[in-house]
Design a protein around this motif. Structure first.
Motif, PDB file in Angstrom:
ATOM      1  N   GLU A 110      74.688  68.501  73.614  1.00 44.40           N
ATOM      2  CA  GLU A 110      74.756  68.583  72.153  1.00 44.40           C
ATOM      3  C   GLU A 110      75.337  69.911  71.663  1.00 44.40           C
ATOM      4  OE1 GLU A 110      70.966  67.475  70.523  1.00 44.40           O
ATOM      5  OE2 GLU A 110      71.207  65.373  71.108  1.00 44.40           O
ATOM      6  N   ALA A 111      75.589  70.848  72.567  1.00 42.40           N
ATOM      7  CA  ALA A 111      76.264  72.090  72.180  1.00 42.40           C
ATOM      8  C   ALA A 111      77.778  71.924  72.136  1.00 42.40           C
ATOM      9  CB  ALA A 111      75.899  73.213  73.160  1.00 42.40           C
ATOM     10  N   VAL A 112      78.287  70.924  72.831  1.00 52.73           N
ATOM     11  CA  VAL A 112      79.746  70.742  72.937  1.00 52.73           C
ATOM     12  C   VAL A 112      80.416  70.534  71.582  1.00 52.73           C
ATOM     13  CG1 VAL A 112      81.569  69.285  73.889  1.00 52.73           C
ATOM     14  CG2 VAL A 112      79.632  69.952  75.321  1.00 52.73           C
ATOM     15  N   PRO A 113      79.908  69.654  70.699  1.00 51.26           N
ATOM     16  CA  PRO A 113      80.574  69.474  69.400  1.00 51.26           C
ATOM     17  C   PRO A 113      80.701  70.771  68.596  1.00 51.26           C
ATOM     18  CG  PRO A 113      78.990  67.711  69.765  1.00 51.26           C
ATOM     19  CD  PRO A 113      78.774  68.712  70.850  1.00 51.26           C
ATOM     20  N   SER A 114      79.705  71.643  68.662  1.00 48.97           N
ATOM     21  CA  SER A 114      79.783  72.908  67.925  1.00 48.97           C
ATOM     22  C   SER A 114      80.934  73.766  68.433  1.00 48.97           C
ATOM     23  CB  SER A 114      78.465  73.684  68.065  1.00 48.97           C
ATOM     24  OG  SER A 114      77.399  72.969  67.489  1.00 48.97           O
ATOM     25  N   LEU A 115      81.115  73.809  69.737  1.00 54.31           N
ATOM     26  CA  LEU A 115      82.195  74.609  70.310  1.00 54.31           C
ATOM     27  C   LEU A 115      83.565  74.047  69.925  1.00 54.31           C
ATOM     28  CD1 LEU A 115      80.640  75.104  73.869  1.00 54.31           C
ATOM     29  CD2 LEU A 115      80.732  76.788  72.022  1.00 54.31           C
ATOM     30  N   VAL A 116      83.713  72.727  70.007  1.00 53.65           N
ATOM     31  CA  VAL A 116      84.996  72.098  69.671  1.00 53.65           C
ATOM     32  C   VAL A 116      85.323  72.276  68.194  1.00 53.65           C
ATOM     33  CG1 VAL A 116      86.213  69.886  69.536  1.00 53.65           C
ATOM     34  CG2 VAL A 116      84.821  70.422  71.544  1.00 53.65           C
ATOM     35  N   LEU A 117      84.354  72.021  67.329  1.00 52.54           N
ATOM     36  CA  LEU A 117      84.581  72.149  65.890  1.00 52.54           C
ATOM     37  C   LEU A 117      84.818  73.605  65.489  1.00 52.54           C
ATOM     38  CD1 LEU A 117      81.900  69.620  64.635  1.00 52.54           C
ATOM     39  CD2 LEU A 117      84.376  69.412  64.299  1.00 52.54           C
ATOM     40  N   GLY A 118      84.188  74.528  66.187  1.00 52.41           N
ATOM     41  CA  GLY A 118      84.424  75.947  65.905  1.00 52.41           C
ATOM     42  C   GLY A 118      85.879  76.327  66.107  1.00 52.41           C
ATOM     43  N   VAL A 119      86.470  75.849  67.202  1.00 48.08           N
ATOM     44  CA  VAL A 119      87.894  76.117  67.456  1.00 48.08           C
ATOM     45  C   VAL A 119      88.754  75.411  66.407  1.00 48.08           C
ATOM     46  CG1 VAL A 119      89.776  75.817  69.095  1.00 48.08           C
ATOM     47  CG2 VAL A 119      87.513  76.491  69.915  1.00 48.08           C
ATOM     48  N   MET A 120      88.403  74.174  66.063  1.00 52.91           N
ATOM     49  CA  MET A 120      89.183  73.424  65.074  1.00 52.91           C
ATOM     50  C   MET A 120      89.176  74.098  63.703  1.00 52.91           C
ATOM     51  SD  MET A 120      88.128  69.472  65.959  1.00 52.91           S
ATOM     52  CE  MET A 120      88.998  68.867  64.501  1.00 52.91           C
ATOM     53  N   THR A 121      88.092  74.784  63.375  1.00 53.54           N
ATOM     54  CA  THR A 121      87.993  75.455  62.076  1.00 53.54           C
ATOM     55  C   THR A 121      89.144  76.419  61.848  1.00 53.54           C
ATOM     56  OG1 THR A 121      85.577  75.278  62.098  1.00 53.54           O
ATOM     57  CG2 THR A 121      86.517  76.949  60.667  1.00 53.54           C
ATOM     58  N   LEU A 122      89.575  77.097  62.903  1.00 57.09           N
ATOM     59  CA  LEU A 122      90.651  78.085  62.793  1.00 57.09           C
ATOM     60  C   LEU A 122      91.963  77.451  62.348  1.00 57.09           C
ATOM     61  CD1 LEU A 122      89.921  80.105  66.050  1.00 57.09           C
ATOM     62  CD2 LEU A 122      89.528  80.874  63.695  1.00 57.09           C
ATOM     63  N   PHE A 123      92.132  76.170  62.615  1.00 53.71           N
ATOM     64  CA  PHE A 123      93.379  75.489  62.294  1.00 53.71           C
ATOM     65  C   PHE A 123      93.268  74.589  61.066  1.00 53.71           C
ATOM     66  CE2 PHE A 123      93.220  76.302  66.845  1.00 53.71           C
ATOM     67  CZ  PHE A 123      94.424  76.961  67.066  1.00 53.71           C
ATOM     68  N   PHE A 124      92.039  74.290  60.634  1.00 49.48           N
ATOM     69  CA  PHE A 124      91.875  73.269  59.604  1.00 49.48           C
ATOM     70  C   PHE A 124      91.517  73.832  58.233  1.00 49.48           C
ATOM     71  CE2 PHE A 124      89.748  69.816  57.356  1.00 49.48           C
ATOM     72  CZ  PHE A 124      90.627  68.770  57.572  1.00 49.48           C
ATOM     73  N   LEU A 125      90.645  74.836  58.176  1.00 47.86           N
ATOM     74  CA  LEU A 125      90.165  75.327  56.882  1.00 47.86           C
ATOM     75  C   LEU A 125      91.133  76.308  56.243  1.00 47.86           C
ATOM     76  CD1 LEU A 125      86.316  76.008  57.050  1.00 47.86           C
ATOM     77  CD2 LEU A 125      87.516  74.042  56.105  1.00 47.86           C
ATOM     78  N   TYR A 178      78.280  70.747  59.883  1.00 53.93           N
ATOM     79  CA  TYR A 178      76.861  70.914  59.573  1.00 53.93           C
ATOM     80  C   TYR A 178      75.999  69.970  60.400  1.00 53.93           C
ATOM     81  CZ  TYR A 178      72.940  72.431  56.664  1.00 53.93           C
ATOM     82  OH  TYR A 178      71.761  72.985  56.205  1.00 53.93           O
ATOM     83  N   VAL A 179      76.517  68.784  60.697  1.00 57.54           N
ATOM     84  CA  VAL A 179      75.800  67.886  61.595  1.00 57.54           C
ATOM     85  C   VAL A 179      75.594  68.569  62.950  1.00 57.54           C
ATOM     86  CG1 VAL A 179      75.991  65.768  62.968  1.00 57.54           C
ATOM     87  CG2 VAL A 179      76.459  65.700  60.524  1.00 57.54           C
ATOM     88  N   ALA A 180      76.674  69.181  63.459  1.00 57.93           N
ATOM     89  CA  ALA A 180      76.565  69.879  64.744  1.00 57.93           C
ATOM     90  C   ALA A 180      75.590  71.039  64.656  1.00 57.93           C
ATOM     91  CB  ALA A 180      77.947  70.383  65.173  1.00 57.93           C
ATOM     92  N   ALA A 181      75.661  71.791  63.551  1.00 62.33           N
ATOM     93  CA  ALA A 181      74.770  72.937  63.365  1.00 62.33           C
ATOM     94  C   ALA A 181      73.321  72.500  63.290  1.00 62.33           C
ATOM     95  CB  ALA A 181      75.150  73.692  62.086  1.00 62.33           C
ATOM     96  N   TYR A 182      73.072  71.490  62.488  1.00 59.80           N
ATOM     97  CA  TYR A 182      71.697  71.061  62.272  1.00 59.80           C
ATOM     98  C   TYR A 182      71.123  70.421  63.531  1.00 59.80           C
ATOM     99  CZ  TYR A 182      67.923  70.319  58.977  1.00 59.80           C
ATOM    100  OH  TYR A 182      66.722  70.387  58.322  1.00 59.80           O
ATOM    101  N   LEU A 183      71.978  69.721  64.260  1.00 62.16           N
ATOM    102  CA  LEU A 183      71.540  69.105  65.516  1.00 62.16           C
ATOM    103  C   LEU A 183      71.095  70.184  66.495  1.00 62.16           C
ATOM    104  CD1 LEU A 183      71.349  66.230  66.643  1.00 62.16           C
ATOM    105  CD2 LEU A 183      73.605  66.564  67.656  1.00 62.16           C
ATOM    106  N   ASP A 184      71.891  71.252  66.607  1.00 60.98           N
ATOM    107  CA  ASP A 184      71.546  72.336  67.521  1.00 60.98           C
ATOM    108  C   ASP A 184      70.320  73.112  67.037  1.00 60.98           C
ATOM    109  OD1 ASP A 184      73.607  71.712  69.209  1.00 60.98           O
ATOM    110  OD2 ASP A 184      74.985  73.221  68.425  1.00 60.98           O
TER     111      ASP A 184
END
Length: 438
Positions: A195-210, A37-43
């Protein structure tokens, strides 16, 4: 030892076991979702910092900026309910990853903007891409936590908003200053790319973490999964008329009242988040780095207020006044900021009070609809309320931009934001206390 003593000891032990389980769930889910959400809100709101350079570079007016900032919420409004219903069907893991990767790509695309039309189109697409993330996470958390634990947990998750301000302000200011002119690009363009980079990285991580829901969590025991399911099935309000289908959601008058209240909350919130750098600059502060550092102060105050009110609301079971008081605080804060003029310390006091007042009601609000929404009605209801209220995100920046162009001042705009918060606080009194208080 009496039977009553044995029973009390047994209940105490069971509660302690339950508390440990939910603490484990919280440490597993909330930090990661907060980072997302930090990444989302920042963007979403870094446009407020880009404005400090972008408007001069592209010759945009305050009205053009405000309209573009608000157009985001048109896309958000149109796609939010469908997005939440799709998430319920395909699962949170895939859908949240899709949202984050898409908005990261679009956010980076703002570095290519050169005309108002391109600006408007990308803001609309960013809203459409992000639609469903926030209500999706709220619905996701409702599938893990029973009602009496939700205010504090949602408050903890939504602390990501002021954290984004604390991190994003200094970071955005530093990027815009340090990278300005690098490889022939303006600092505001570099800000969007980096500031777009964290969103892309976390998006990929979501597939493995949630995990989509507790039943799919391999790190929970079968007994813990069963306990969570039983807790979620307990009626929140035995006397409340529960809504369980999508059709019920759009015909219940309680939903309209809640949507209008949340509209007022969001109107006050985005009046601050999109214009904080401008308001600080107007008080006499110079330099994007200094503006960024000072903008972190109000957000820091907001973190303390959000966690304190959320903990108090869950502990006491009281909901209405825990919403009303911070909204009135926000109105007072806007008024002080409007009267501060070039008095920087007084302006920061007003903005800090306003930040605490407009950000605290967000997580507390969701305890109200969760009193009578379950199943698919919860997915649709949360999204519908958030979508309608999200229109305030369109109205607020556009209206404030128009007022600034008209009056060459932010004073009237801040008074309007204060009045809207007072109206929202008054509407909360129309909700019967027995419906929402535990």
């Amino acid at each position: 030892m009496t039977d009553a003593t044995i029973t009390a000891a047994t209940l105490g032990s069971a509660r302690a076991t339950e508390d440990r389980m939910y603490r484990r769930i919280t440490w597993r889910l909330i930090p990661f979702l907060m980072f997302c959400y930090v990444a989302a809100y920042l963007d979403r709101v870094n446009i407020g910092f880009a404005k400090l350079q972008m408007l001069d570079d592209l010759k945009f007016s305050e009205t053009v900026y405000g309209l573009g900032a608000g157009v985001f919420f048109i896309g958000y409004f149109l796609f939010e309910v469908p997005s939440n219903l799709v998430m319920q069907r395909v699962g949170a893991k895939i859908w949240i990853a899709r949202i984050m990767i898409t908005w990261g790509v679009i956010s980076a695309g703002f570095s290519l903007v050169s005309t108002p039309t391109q600006y408007y189109v990308l803001r609309f697409l960013l809203g459409a891409a992000e639609a469903g993330f926030y209500p999706g996470v709220i619905f996701y958390l409702m599938s893990w936590y029973p009602a009496h634990r939700r205010s504090q947990i949602i408050a903890l998750f939504m602390v990501a908003i002021p954290v984004a301000g604390i991190i994003g302000g200094p970071l955005s200011g530093w990027i815009m200053q340090a990278f300005n002119g690098a490889h022939g690009m303006a600092g505001w363009k570099w800000m969007f790319i980096i500031e777009a980079v964290p969103s892309l990285v976390l998006g990929v991580m979501t597939l493995f973490f949630l995990d989509n829901n507790p039943s799919q969590a391999k790190w929970l025991t079968p007994e813990q999964k069963a306990h969570i399911q039983r807790a979620l099935e307990i009626p929140v309000r035995a006397h409340a008329r529960i809504l369980s289908t999508v059709g019920n959601v759009f015909s219940d008058p309680r939903m309209l009242l809640l949507a209008v209240i949340y509209f007022c909350v969001i109107m006050g919130q985005y009046g601050l988040t999109f214009w904080m750098p401008t308001l600080i600059k107007a008080s006499g502060v110079q330099g994007v780095v200094n503006i960024g550092l000072l903008s972190a102060i109000p957000y820091g105050v907001a973190v303390i207020a959000m966690l304190s009110f959320g903990r108090s609301s869950d502990r006491t079971g009281e909901r209405r006044w825990h919403l009303i008081v911070p909204m009135l605080m926000g109105a007072v804060g806007y008024t002080i900021a409007a009267l501060a003029g070039h008095n920087v310390p007084l302006a920061l006091v007003g903005l800090s009070l306003a930040a605490a007042g407009v950000m605290t009601p967000g997580p507390l609000f969701w305890a109200l609809p969760s009193a009578f929404l379950v199943g698919s009605a919860a997915a649709a209801g949360v999204a519908a309320i958030n979508a309608f209220a999200g229109l305030a995100g369109f109205v607020s920046p556009y209206f404030i931009g128009w007022l600034r162009d008209l009056t060459q001042s932010s004073t009237i705009a801040m008074y309007v934001s204060a009045v809207v918060l007072v109206i929202g606080a008054g509407l909360i009194l129309l909700i019967p206390a027995k419906l929402v208080n535990r």
